[in-house]
Design an enzyme around this catalytic site. Structure first.
Site, PDB file in Angstrom:
ATOM      1  CB  CYS A   1      -2.649   7.111   5.751  1.00 45.36           C
ATOM      2  SG  CYS A   1      -1.667   7.445   4.285  1.00 45.36           S
TER       3      CYS A   1
ATOM      4  CB  CYS B   1       5.979   5.184   4.539  1.00 43.88           C
ATOM      5  SG  CYS B   1       7.038   6.613   4.322  1.00 43.88           S
TER       6      CYS B   1
ATOM      7  CB  CYS C   1      -0.932  -0.034   1.207  1.00 43.04           C
ATOM      8  SG  CYS C   1      -2.132   1.314   1.235  1.00 43.04           S
ATOM      9  CB  CYS C   2       3.819   2.290   2.049  1.00 39.88           C
ATOM     10  SG  CYS C   2       3.263   2.938   3.632  1.00 39.88           S
TER      11      CYS C   2
ATOM     12  CB  CYS D   1      -1.250   3.549   8.898  1.00 43.92           C
ATOM     13  SG  CYS D   1      -1.775   2.406   7.623  1.00 43.92           S
TER      14      CYS D   1
END
Ligand code: SF4
Length: 243
Positions: free
Chosen positions: A207, A233, A124-125, A210
């Protein structure tokens, strides 16, 4: 402009013997050198955390039309977007760019399943932060970051000027000697706007899926990726994980 140090010509931090004794602990000198050396091509990748607004204020006094890039994952807190709007109004000359990933949050969910951050946060990162910064820095010689040495063990050896293997560039970090108290003293003394979540137990803000509030006195990054084997990240590590 001064001769540029590039990824390929980097030997060592030119400030290696520099012992800052000014109120900004060398940050102002390093920023002046950076913009004198790299000019318009310098990119500040700003997360709009506490360090971010300090650096923006300092940069605005040195290069009023500097380029500032925010990695807009589409998953930030409303308070973060509100702060960015305030900063845009306060420093109208700055070129603040909202860099978005290739996929919207919904498109990512369609392709990889919903809530990828819970199952594969590295991926995702990569999709929402690292790839967009790779695209932004493609062809750029240098970029600025607000890393501080005391933030975490992995950041304790950061220099003012660093060879950045992750993005094949030069990474300049003017705030390496600043403490958390230094950051807040500057914010208060200069009456800067900041993310109101900082007043509610969020020292480090990323975000919303997280990021959690931390207990008083906790590590500044303890609220990031809680319950996962992840503390960064990937913007400041050399691994190309997640894709
Ligand atoms: Fe995804 Fe979380 Fe990384 Fe944001 S911080 S890009 S939501 S894994």
């Amino acid at each position: 402009m001064k001769p540029q140090i590039t990824y390929d010509t980097f030997v060592e931090d030119p400030f290696i013997d520099f012992e800052p004794n000014d109120a900004t602990k060398g940050a102002e000198s390093v920023l002046e050198w950076a913009y004198d050396t790299y000019g318009d091509s310098m990119i500040y990748a700003c997360s709009f955390g506490a360090e971010g607004i300090v650096l923006i204020d300092m940069i605005s006094k040195i290069k009023k039309d500097a380029t500032v890039v925010f990695l807009d994952t589409g998953l930030h807190f409303p308070q973060t977007y509100e702060l960015i709007d305030k900063v845009k109004k306060k420093y109208p000359g700055l070129r603040i760019q909202m860099k978005k990933p290739d996929l919207t949050v919904d498109e990512q969910a369609e392709k990889y399943g919903s809530a990828l951050w819970k199952r594969q946060p590295d991926q995702c990162c990569y999709l929402r932060k690292i790839k967009p910064l790779e695209d932004t820095l493609s062809g750029a010689v240098s970029w600025l970051s607000g890393l501080r040495r005391e933030q975490s063990p992995s950041r304790s050896k950061t220099n003012f000027v660093n060879k950045d293997d992750r993005f094949h560039s030069i990474k300049i970090c003017p705030l390496i000697y600043w403490t958390w108290d230094d950051v807040w003293d500057y914010i208060k003394e200069n009456n800067l706007d900041y993310n109101e979540l900082h007043d509610h137990g969020y020292p480090s803000i990323g975000c919303f899926p997280c990021t959690q509030a931390v207990s008083a006195g906790g590590d500044s990054r303890e609220g990031r990726w809680v319950g996962l084997q992840k503390t960064e990240c990937g913007l400041h590590t050399v691994e190309k994980g997640g894709h």
